[in-house]
Write an enzyme that holds these catalytic residues in place. Structure first.
Site, PDB file in Angstrom:
ATOM      1  N   ARG A  16       0.809  -1.217   0.000  1.00 38.49           N
ATOM      2  CA  ARG A  16       0.000   0.000   0.000  1.00 38.49           C
ATOM      3  C   ARG A  16       0.851   1.279   0.000  1.00 38.49           C
ATOM      4  O   ARG A  16       0.352   2.363  -0.250  1.00 38.49           O
ATOM      5  CB  ARG A  16      -0.963  -0.027   1.207  1.00 38.49           C
ATOM      6  CG  ARG A  16      -2.068  -1.057   1.069  1.00 38.49           C
ATOM      7  CD  ARG A  16      -2.769  -1.358   2.382  1.00 38.49           C
ATOM      8  NE  ARG A  16      -1.998  -2.264   3.232  1.00 38.49           N
ATOM      9  CZ  ARG A  16      -2.400  -2.731   4.404  1.00 38.49           C
ATOM     10  NH1 ARG A  16      -3.568  -2.364   4.879  1.00 38.49           N
ATOM     11  NH2 ARG A  16      -1.634  -3.559   5.103  1.00 38.49           N
ATOM     12  N   GLY A  78       1.289 -13.867   5.959  1.00 36.24           N
ATOM     13  CA  GLY A  78       0.474 -13.285   7.031  1.00 36.24           C
ATOM     14  C   GLY A  78       1.262 -13.135   8.330  1.00 36.24           C
ATOM     15  O   GLY A  78       2.347 -13.706   8.504  1.00 36.24           O
ATOM     16  N   LYS A 351      32.586  28.627   3.276  1.00 35.82           N
ATOM     17  CA  LYS A 351      32.821  27.192   3.119  1.00 35.82           C
ATOM     18  C   LYS A 351      34.188  26.820   3.685  1.00 35.82           C
ATOM     19  O   LYS A 351      35.180  27.439   3.328  1.00 35.82           O
ATOM     20  CB  LYS A 351      32.756  26.802   1.632  1.00 35.82           C
ATOM     21  CG  LYS A 351      32.731  25.310   1.453  1.00 35.82           C
ATOM     22  CD  LYS A 351      33.655  24.697   0.412  1.00 35.82           C
ATOM     23  CE  LYS A 351      35.075  25.069   0.389  1.00 35.82           C
ATOM     24  NZ  LYS A 351      35.879  24.327  -0.582  1.00 35.82           N
ATOM     25  N   ASN A 377      37.799  42.688   9.207  1.00 37.75           N
ATOM     26  CA  ASN A 377      36.604  43.205   8.548  1.00 37.75           C
ATOM     27  C   ASN A 377      36.688  42.881   7.061  1.00 37.75           C
ATOM     28  O   ASN A 377      37.600  43.338   6.375  1.00 37.75           O
ATOM     29  CB  ASN A 377      36.519  44.715   8.769  1.00 37.75           C
ATOM     30  CG  ASN A 377      35.130  45.217   8.417  1.00 37.75           C
ATOM     31  OD1 ASN A 377      34.519  44.737   7.456  1.00 37.75           O
ATOM     32  ND2 ASN A 377      34.619  46.152   9.181  1.00 37.75           N
TER      33      ASN A 377
HETATM   34  C1  UD1 Z   1      -2.298  -5.616  11.367  1.00 36.19           C
HETATM   35  C2  UD1 Z   1      -3.291  -6.488  12.148  1.00 36.19           C
HETATM   36  C3  UD1 Z   1      -4.473  -5.611  12.563  1.00 36.19           C
HETATM   37  C4  UD1 Z   1      -3.990  -4.403  13.352  1.00 36.19           C
HETATM   38  C5  UD1 Z   1      -2.913  -3.622  12.595  1.00 36.19           C
HETATM   39  C6  UD1 Z   1      -2.280  -2.595  13.513  1.00 36.19           C
HETATM   40  C7  UD1 Z   1      -3.116  -8.766  11.264  1.00 36.19           C
HETATM   41  C8  UD1 Z   1      -3.735  -9.780  10.385  1.00 36.19           C
HETATM   42  N1  UD1 Z   1      -3.730  -7.569  11.325  1.00 36.19           N
HETATM   43  O1  UD1 Z   1      -2.935  -5.183  10.181  1.00 36.19           O
HETATM   44  O2  UD1 Z   1      -5.384  -6.367  13.344  1.00 36.19           O
HETATM   45  O3  UD1 Z   1      -5.092  -3.550  13.637  1.00 36.19           O
HETATM   46  O4  UD1 Z   1      -1.859  -4.518  12.172  1.00 36.19           O
HETATM   47  O5  UD1 Z   1      -1.412  -1.763  12.824  1.00 36.19           O
HETATM   48  O6  UD1 Z   1      -2.135  -9.032  11.934  1.00 36.19           O
HETATM   49  N2  UD1 Z   1       4.227  -8.720   8.165  1.00 36.19           N
HETATM   50  C9  UD1 Z   1       5.147  -9.735   8.058  1.00 36.19           C
HETATM   51  N3  UD1 Z   1       4.852 -10.826   7.310  1.00 36.19           N
HETATM   52  C10 UD1 Z   1       3.649 -10.973   6.707  1.00 36.19           C
HETATM   53  C11 UD1 Z   1       2.699  -9.942   6.827  1.00 36.19           C
HETATM   54  C12 UD1 Z   1       3.012  -8.838   7.571  1.00 36.19           C
HETATM   55  O7  UD1 Z   1       6.256  -9.637   8.607  1.00 36.19           O
HETATM   56  O8  UD1 Z   1       3.468 -12.008   6.048  1.00 36.19           O
HETATM   57  C13 UD1 Z   1       4.571  -7.551   8.971  1.00 36.19           C
HETATM   58  C14 UD1 Z   1       4.544  -6.251   8.182  1.00 36.19           C
HETATM   59  O9  UD1 Z   1       5.828  -5.922   7.693  1.00 36.19           O
HETATM   60  C15 UD1 Z   1       4.066  -5.227   9.216  1.00 36.19           C
HETATM   61  C16 UD1 Z   1       3.301  -6.051  10.227  1.00 36.19           C
HETATM   62  O10 UD1 Z   1       3.626  -7.410   9.984  1.00 36.19           O
HETATM   63  O11 UD1 Z   1       5.146  -4.576   9.856  1.00 36.19           O
HETATM   64  C17 UD1 Z   1       1.814  -5.865  10.107  1.00 36.19           C
HETATM   65  O12 UD1 Z   1       1.398  -6.173   8.783  1.00 36.19           O
HETATM   66  P1  UD1 Z   1       0.432  -5.224   7.975  1.00 36.19           P
HETATM   67  O13 UD1 Z   1       0.273  -5.772   6.620  1.00 36.19           O
HETATM   68  O14 UD1 Z   1       0.844  -3.838   8.134  1.00 36.19           O
HETATM   69  O15 UD1 Z   1      -0.924  -5.492   8.775  1.00 36.19           O
HETATM   70  P2  UD1 Z   1      -2.152  -4.502   8.964  1.00 36.19           P
HETATM   71  O16 UD1 Z   1      -3.029  -4.617   7.762  1.00 36.19           O
HETATM   72  O17 UD1 Z   1      -1.689  -3.169   9.323  1.00 36.19           O
HETATM   73 MG    MG Z   2       0.163  -2.264   9.339  1.00 42.11          MG
END
Ligand code: UD1
Ligand code: MG
Length: 459
Positions: A16, A78, A351, A377
């Site tokens: 995003r 995830g 500089k 000066n």
């Molecule tokens: C996530 C939470 C949501 C919460 C929000 C808070 C989940 C499913 N959702 O959503 O409930 O309100 O954070 O900010 O957890 N990441 C990984 N590996 C992955 C996917 C993500 O390391 O496979 C890391 C991302 O780099 C990020 C963090 O996990 O730093 C959260 O992932 P992101 O995709 O930002 O989740 P949100 O949609 O913000």
């Molecule tokens: Mg997030």
């Protein structure tokens, strides 16, 4: 204190953000988001921090360096799947595991410490950090049962209309009983709108087993802001800026318009300093008391002494003494050293030059690669001619010298102590102490010349 670990989730590319830079490396007030998170965790004295990074995210590892151990999540399936990557290190250990997302840069160690303490005191299997959001869209919602206990977390994309109206959100920060975490993760499925293994699903799994689920609601939603796109990035920047600015104001610094004052995280400012709008102060800058900066000035990596004023000017990587007056519209370039009571006025560029006490270049000059003594000066329009197209050369102007307006000092050259250079001179040879040097053609006045020309033209 029990066995405490932290897992930082930082493997998501951050689709995003629409960026070639990994999401967690986007800076907030000059520091990458994930580094903010790591720095706050470092203050907690945990046993170990494990950061989950994506395949090929060497930049993230380089950024964090030795503050963390790294586990690779080859495919981003995830947040639940991400946490599972730490199982080979943490699996089977007793203790508490704090899970934090790398995209929540405003979290503070105080809140994390309070969350850990609350979790351990309550002896819960998991404790969520929740917050009340005026606009909860995009966040997972905390669903509570009729007793107001947390029942589950539902993601925005999976939520019913009624659930979407819930304003208590999952901040993405949790404390787990370590053994319960990895056991429950084995039962998380990817049967949801995004086809991902959600970490928040662990809550419902534990709840269904009648395990104790705690919720710790922070009062500051700002602190829990999750950055998924550039709109949220700008909100994080604003919130961090406000935090930094309020810190300085509480320390006795006047910020005329804090909404338009940009101060970096490593800047120190003494009491009774006044910062005018449109000023950016950054890097390793230390400002002493009573200093006035701005409006519209840019200062980076400078040490600035007491009661100095800098107006509408730029100064980088330089040492600036006390009671110095700079600007408006001056440019102090790197490696410059201005002693106390120096004046650098409008349209002056400095500089790699040192100025001794009380020396002045008040208007329209370029002084580069120069050593200027005390009480010198430098007249309007003076230029140190320091570059022959290949090399740079030094100009030395000794104590008490007076350089007349519109002079060129062709380096290497030395103007001796107390010497005078006549206005309009191009100096190519050293000027001895206490002497006057005139290096320009003499003036000739041709009397009656104009009249003569007119008569000639009329005939
Ligand atoms: C996530 C939470 C949501 C919460 C929000 C808070 C989940 C499913 N959702 O959503 O409930 O309100 O954070 O900010 O957890 N990441 C990984 N590996 C992955 C996917 C993500 O390391 O496979 C890391 C991302 O780099 C990020 C963090 O996990 O730093 C959260 O992932 P992101 O995709 O930002 O989740 P949100 O949609 O913000
Ligand atoms: Mg997030």
């Amino acid at each position: 204190m029990s066995n405490r670990h932290a897992i930082v989730l930082a493997a998501g590319q951050g689709k995003r953000m629409k960026s070639s830079l990994y999401k967690v490396l986007h800076p907030v007030c000059g520091k990458p988001m994930v580094q903010h998170v790591i720095d706050q965790l470092n203050a907690l004295k945990l046993q170990e921090i494990i950061t989950i990074v994506g395949h090929g995210a060497e930049q993230v590892q380089e950024q964090i360096g030795e503050d963390s151990r790294f586990m690779i999540q080859e495919e981003q399936l995830g947040t639940g799947h991400a946490v599972q990557q730490a199982e080979s290190v943490l699996g089977g250990q007793k203790g508490t595991t704090l899970v934090v997302c790398g995209d929540t840069p405003l979290l503070t160690s105080e809140t994390l410490e309070a969350l850990l303490d609350f979790h351990e005191k309550e002896e819960a299997k998991v404790t969520l950090l929740t917050a009340h959001a005026d606009d909860p869209s995009g966040y997972g919602r905390i669903v509570r049962n009729e007793n107001q206990d947390v029942a589950k977390i539902v993601e925005q994309k999976d939520a019913t209309e009624q659930e979407q109206r819930i304003q208590e959100i999952n901040t993405g920060t949790y404390c787990f009983d370590n053994e319960a975490l990895f056991e429950a993760l084995q039962h998380v499925s990817n049967n949801n709108a995004q086809g991902e293994y959600y970490l928040p699903d662990v809550i419902e799994i534990l709840k269904n087993r009648n395990e104790k689920i705690g919720a710790f609601q922070t009062k500051s939603f700002d602190e829990t802001l999750g950055v998924n796109d550039r709109v949220a990035l700008s909100k994080a920047e604003q919130a961090m800026k406000r935090r930094i600015n309020e810190y300085h104001m509480r320390n006795g610094v006047t910020l005329i318009d804090p909404d338009h004052t940009y101060i970096g995280l490593n800047v120190t400012i003494g009491q009774d300093a006044v910062i005018y709008p449109g000023s950016t102060i950054d890097g390793e800058t230390a400002i002493d008391s009573g200093v006035e900066i701005g409006p519209n000035s840019e200062i980076k990596n400078c040490i600035i002494g007491q009661d100095t004023t800098i107006k509408q000017s730029v100064a980088h990587d330089s040492l600036i003494g006390a009671r110095v007056k700079i600007g408006p519209y001056a440019h102090i370039r790197p490696s410059s050293k201005l002693a106390d009571d120096v004046k650098v006025g409008n349209f002056v560029e400095i500089k790699k030059a040192t100025f001794g006490e009380g020396s002045k270049a008040s208007h329209l000059s370029y002084i580069g690669d120069a050593e200027v003594g005390n009480e010198v000066n430098i007249g309007c329009g003076t230029i140190t001619v320091n570059y022959d197209g290949e090399n740079k050369y030094l100009t030395t102007i000794q104590d008490g010298a007076f350089i007349g307006c519109n002079s060129n000092l062709v380096a290497p050259v030395t103007i001796g102590e107390g010497a005078y250079v006549a206005a309009g001179s191009t100096i190519t040879d050293d000027v001895p102490n206490s002497s006057l040097s005139i290096a320009r053609s003499r003036q000739t006045n041709k009397e009656g010349y104009v009249e003569k020309m007119k008569n000639k033209n009329n005939n």
